[in-house]
Enzyme design. Structure first.
Site, PDB file in Angstrom:
ATOM      1  N   LYS A 173      32.808  41.867  27.646  1.00  0.00           N
ATOM      2  CA  LYS A 173      34.097  42.548  27.819  1.00  0.00           C
ATOM      3  C   LYS A 173      34.823  41.903  29.007  1.00  0.00           C
ATOM      4  CE  LYS A 173      36.022  45.576  30.070  1.00  0.00           C
ATOM      5  NZ  LYS A 173      37.402  45.174  30.384  1.00  0.00           N
ATOM      6  N   GLU A 248      27.480  41.141  40.725  1.00  0.00           N
ATOM      7  CA  GLU A 248      28.186  40.235  41.652  1.00  0.00           C
ATOM      8  C   GLU A 248      29.451  40.948  42.073  1.00  0.00           C
ATOM      9  OE1 GLU A 248      26.909  37.505  42.675  1.00  0.00           O
ATOM     10  OE2 GLU A 248      25.273  37.337  41.237  1.00  0.00           O
ATOM     11  N   CYS A 282      36.455  36.145  45.202  1.00  0.00           N
ATOM     12  CA  CYS A 282      35.499  36.931  45.988  1.00  0.00           C
ATOM     13  C   CYS A 282      34.969  36.147  47.186  1.00  0.00           C
ATOM     14  CB  CYS A 282      34.337  37.360  45.096  1.00  0.00           C
ATOM     15  SG  CYS A 282      33.582  35.961  44.237  1.00  0.00           S
ATOM     16  N   GLU A 384      37.832  44.888  51.681  1.00  0.00           N
ATOM     17  CA  GLU A 384      38.245  43.730  50.894  1.00  0.00           C
ATOM     18  C   GLU A 384      39.686  43.948  50.423  1.00  0.00           C
ATOM     19  OE1 GLU A 384      36.757  43.212  46.848  1.00  0.00           O
ATOM     20  OE2 GLU A 384      36.403  41.104  47.282  1.00  0.00           O
TER      21      GLU A 384
HETATM   22  P1  NDP Z   1      36.863  45.716  38.617  1.00  0.00           P
HETATM   23  O1  NDP Z   1      35.587  46.197  39.165  1.00  0.00           O
HETATM   24  O2  NDP Z   1      38.024  46.637  38.633  1.00  0.00           O
HETATM   25  O3  NDP Z   1      36.703  45.252  37.111  1.00  0.00           O
HETATM   26  C1  NDP Z   1      35.756  44.300  36.693  1.00  0.00           C
HETATM   27  C2  NDP Z   1      35.473  44.506  35.218  1.00  0.00           C
HETATM   28  O4  NDP Z   1      34.835  45.771  35.037  1.00  0.00           O
HETATM   29  C3  NDP Z   1      36.716  44.548  34.353  1.00  0.00           C
HETATM   30  O5  NDP Z   1      36.443  43.960  33.107  1.00  0.00           O
HETATM   31  C4  NDP Z   1      36.950  46.036  34.211  1.00  0.00           C
HETATM   32  O6  NDP Z   1      37.752  46.388  33.126  1.00  0.00           O
HETATM   33  C5  NDP Z   1      35.533  46.536  34.073  1.00  0.00           C
HETATM   34  N1  NDP Z   1      35.336  47.957  34.371  1.00  0.00           N
HETATM   35  C6  NDP Z   1      36.084  48.771  35.153  1.00  0.00           C
HETATM   36  N2  NDP Z   1      35.540  50.016  35.187  1.00  0.00           N
HETATM   37  C7  NDP Z   1      34.420  49.980  34.418  1.00  0.00           C
HETATM   38  C8  NDP Z   1      33.408  50.943  34.065  1.00  0.00           C
HETATM   39  N3  NDP Z   1      33.435  52.191  34.517  1.00  0.00           N
HETATM   40  N4  NDP Z   1      32.407  50.538  33.269  1.00  0.00           N
HETATM   41  C9  NDP Z   1      32.341  49.267  32.812  1.00  0.00           C
HETATM   42  N5  NDP Z   1      33.267  48.327  33.099  1.00  0.00           N
HETATM   43  C10 NDP Z   1      34.286  48.664  33.905  1.00  0.00           C
HETATM   44  O7  NDP Z   1      37.185  44.374  39.388  1.00  0.00           O
HETATM   45  P2  NDP Z   1      38.477  43.481  39.252  1.00  0.00           P
HETATM   46  O8  NDP Z   1      38.654  43.069  37.819  1.00  0.00           O
HETATM   47  O9  NDP Z   1      39.585  44.165  39.935  1.00  0.00           O
HETATM   48  O10 NDP Z   1      38.013  42.176  40.046  1.00  0.00           O
HETATM   49  C11 NDP Z   1      38.132  42.046  41.399  1.00  0.00           C
HETATM   50  C12 NDP Z   1      36.820  42.325  42.090  1.00  0.00           C
HETATM   51  O11 NDP Z   1      35.805  41.467  41.590  1.00  0.00           O
HETATM   52  C13 NDP Z   1      36.875  42.046  43.572  1.00  0.00           C
HETATM   53  O12 NDP Z   1      36.247  43.081  44.282  1.00  0.00           O
HETATM   54  C14 NDP Z   1      36.093  40.752  43.720  1.00  0.00           C
HETATM   55  O13 NDP Z   1      35.535  40.561  45.000  1.00  0.00           O
HETATM   56  C15 NDP Z   1      35.066  40.907  42.667  1.00  0.00           C
HETATM   57  N6  NDP Z   1      34.528  39.610  42.297  1.00  0.00           N
HETATM   58  C16 NDP Z   1      33.248  39.293  42.677  1.00  0.00           C
HETATM   59  C17 NDP Z   1      32.728  38.038  42.406  1.00  0.00           C
HETATM   60  C18 NDP Z   1      31.316  37.668  42.786  1.00  0.00           C
HETATM   61  O14 NDP Z   1      30.817  36.683  42.244  1.00  0.00           O
HETATM   62  N7  NDP Z   1      30.652  38.377  43.666  1.00  0.00           N
HETATM   63  C19 NDP Z   1      33.544  37.008  41.742  1.00  0.00           C
HETATM   64  C20 NDP Z   1      34.856  37.466  41.383  1.00  0.00           C
HETATM   65  C21 NDP Z   1      35.314  38.721  41.654  1.00  0.00           C
HETATM   66  P3  NDP Z   1      39.343  46.587  33.410  1.00  0.00           P
HETATM   67  O15 NDP Z   1      39.905  45.239  33.582  1.00  0.00           O
HETATM   68  O16 NDP Z   1      39.847  47.288  32.257  1.00  0.00           O
HETATM   69  O17 NDP Z   1      39.441  47.417  34.663  1.00  0.00           O
END
Ligand code: NDP
Length: 481
Positions: A173, A248, A282, A384
């Site tokens: 997803k 992650e 990130c 962050e």
């Molecule tokens: P989110 O946590 O909002 O979303 C990540 C994914 O999870 C999306 O596909 C989202 O869908 C989905 N999601 C949201 N809620 C749920 C749930 N309850 N159950 C299952 N899936 C869910 O993060 P962002 O997309 O805003 O990304 C930014 C974040 O990602 C930052 O905090 C960044 O630091 C982190 N990140 C970490 C990395 C690493 O390697 N450590 C690398 C890149 C980013 P939807 O889009 O619909 O919300």
């Protein structure tokens, strides 16, 4: 209007409910595509398809799986330009970044794990003439992958390539905000002849599609990249069902600059580390610690060079920073700048939304922002922000900067700049981070472990770590006599 579809059992399909979500181009503010607003019905179909495909896919010889992944890598490379343009339009990032970094890295992920699987071996423990123990590493079954919007195809490929290489079937997803390149990948997989059900991609929101994927009893492992808050929600669900989980999560990474560093290299790389992808990586270095003796000079040069960065149309080759992912996210980042001002911070440059002329007049752009004069414990230095905002902070001694660097709940990465190799190694050992770069930033060797400590994650991706996560380990003990 472009129409995006789910990929289930080798076919492109709309959501069963027939519902759609509008997808906005962040550089123009205009709706340019629609994606399925999938829900648990679609997730159930995808998981059933993956489960049905698993016996055959997992029993293929590694070389056969490898050949499929290599075909996908080739297809990504053959379509590099169209994928890069799609990623730039979907996310708002500069096309040059998508073209030179992300899409090539996505192809590399497939190629890397396609070949890694050919070299995998496992251990055997012999106990004289009596016993032989050997280790089997077997695919888990159906794996769920949930990925974010900031590096969409790259982070998706980084998860699904090792999962598939190890013999699992996947339901992925992607973020609802950046669905396009995952959809294009589905088309490339069909063209590459990937058997139906081996990879399934369900588009939609975290709540309606992501949560049912995490909860599904036939999904045996979840690999997640995203925010720390979402990671905690997912961890609660998977803990109660004992699913393997890799998280992650977010970062608030320190860049540490000693006076004896290569000044020009430290300056240019710390600016890139701060503002690459609009600060929406990130790994971005958002807290910069500078040794006191060069603080004034470095800060002045940092602000001067930051002001020279071009914020503009992502499709323009001269653009350094494109649009932020959404209006909501832009508002959130601007709110953080407001908090920084209230905390007593001095904004050296940026801090405001800007309007880009022409076709991007309705886009979500802001100037890269540099703030000084803030204490370690303030919100700006703790939370962050995930946007083009950095703080510059002075330090006097090595032990003092280690304390500052480790003083957040995050622990993803750190970047240290010094010509003193002993100092570099001392810091590398005590910094609370999963990745430490010395005199560089965001260099990636795909064989190395990648991940964070503390609130930045659980588990490691990359190399054998990824292949181990996507397999179950079984010991077999054979009595010889
Ligand atoms: P989110 O946590 O909002 O979303 C990540 C994914 O999870 C999306 O596909 C989202 O869908 C989905 N999601 C949201 N809620 C749920 C749930 N309850 N159950 C299952 N899936 C869910 O993060 P962002 O997309 O805003 O990304 C930014 C974040 O990602 C930052 O905090 C960044 O630091 C982190 N990140 C970490 C990395 C690493 O390697 N450590 C690398 C890149 C980013 P939807 O889009 O619909 O919300």
């Amino acid at each position: 209007m472009k129409i995006i579809r789910n990929y289930i059992s080798g076919e492109l399909r709309s959501a069963e409910s027939g519902a759609w979500i509008d997808s906005v181009n962040p550089a123009t503010g205009e709706i340019y595509s629609q994606l399925p607003d999938s829900d648990q019905t679609d997730i159930h179909l995808a998981v059933a398809a993956a489960k049905a495909a698993f016996p055959e896919w997992s029993s293929l010889q590694a070389e056969a799986r490898s050949n499929f992944l290599l075909k996908i890598a080739d297809a990504i490379e053959d379509n590099l330009e169209s994928l890069a343009v799609a990623e730039s339009i979907d996310n708002g990032k500069p096309l040059t970044a998508a073209r030179t970094l992300e899409i090539p890295r996505a192809a590399k992920s497939f190629r890397f794990f396609a070949t890694a699987i050919l070299h995998e071996s496992s251990e055997a423990h012999s106990a004289g003439n009596e016993m032989l123990n050997y280790t089997l590493r077997q695919p888990i079954g159906v794996v769920g992958s949930i990925s974010p919007w900031n590096l969409p195809l790259y982070l998706l490929s980084w998860k699904i390539a090792p999962a598939l290489a190890a013999g699992n079937c996947v339901v992925a997803k992607p973020s609802e905000l950046t669905p396009m390149t995952a959809y294009m990948l589905a088309q490339l997989c069909i063209d590459a002849g990937l058997p139906g059900g081996v990879l399934n991609i369900i588009q939609g929101t975290g709540i309606k599609a992501g949560a049912p994927l995490v909860e599904h009893s036939d999904v045996k492992a979840i690999t997640f990249t995203g925010g720390t808050k979402t990671g905690a929600t997912i961890a609660r669900t998977t803990a109660s069902t004992f699913k393997k989980t890799s998280l992650e999560l977010g970062g608030k990474n320190p860049t540490i600059i000693f006076a004896d560093c290569d000044y020009e290299k430290a300056l240019s790389t710390s600016i890139r580390a701060a503002f690459a992808n609009q600060g929406e990586i990130c790994l971005c270095g958002s807290r910069i610690y500078i040794e006191e003796s060069i603080f004034d000079r470095f800060s002045a040069d940092f602000a001067k060079n930051t002001k020279a960065l071009v914020v503009g149309d992502p499709l323009d080759d001269s653009t350094d920073l494109g649009a932020l992912i959404s209006n909501d996210h832009l508002e959130k980042v601007l709110h953080h700048v407001q908090i920084a001002r209230e905390e007593g911070g001095s904004v050296l440059c940026g801090g405001d939304r800007i309007s880009v002329e022409g076709r991007c007049a309705g886009g979500y752009f802001m100037r890269p922002t540099v703030i000084t004069n803030l204490p370690t414990q303030c919100t700006t230095n703790q939370e962050e922000i995930f946007g083009p905002v950095v703080t510059l902070n002075p330090f006097k001694t090595e032990s003092e900067v280690v304390k500052y660097a480790n003083a957040t709940k995050y622990g993803l990465s750190a970047s240290v700049w010094t010509s003193d190799v002993h100092c570099a190694h001392r810091l590398a050992a005590v910094l609370e981070a999963g990745v430490v770069w010395i005199n560089c930033w965001m260099e990636r060797d795909l064989r190395t472990p990648f991940g964070g400590v503390k609130h930045s994650g659980v588990g490691r991706e990359g190399g054998w770590e990824a292949l181990r996560f996507f397999t179950e380990t079984k010991n077999v003990c054979l009595a010889i006599s």
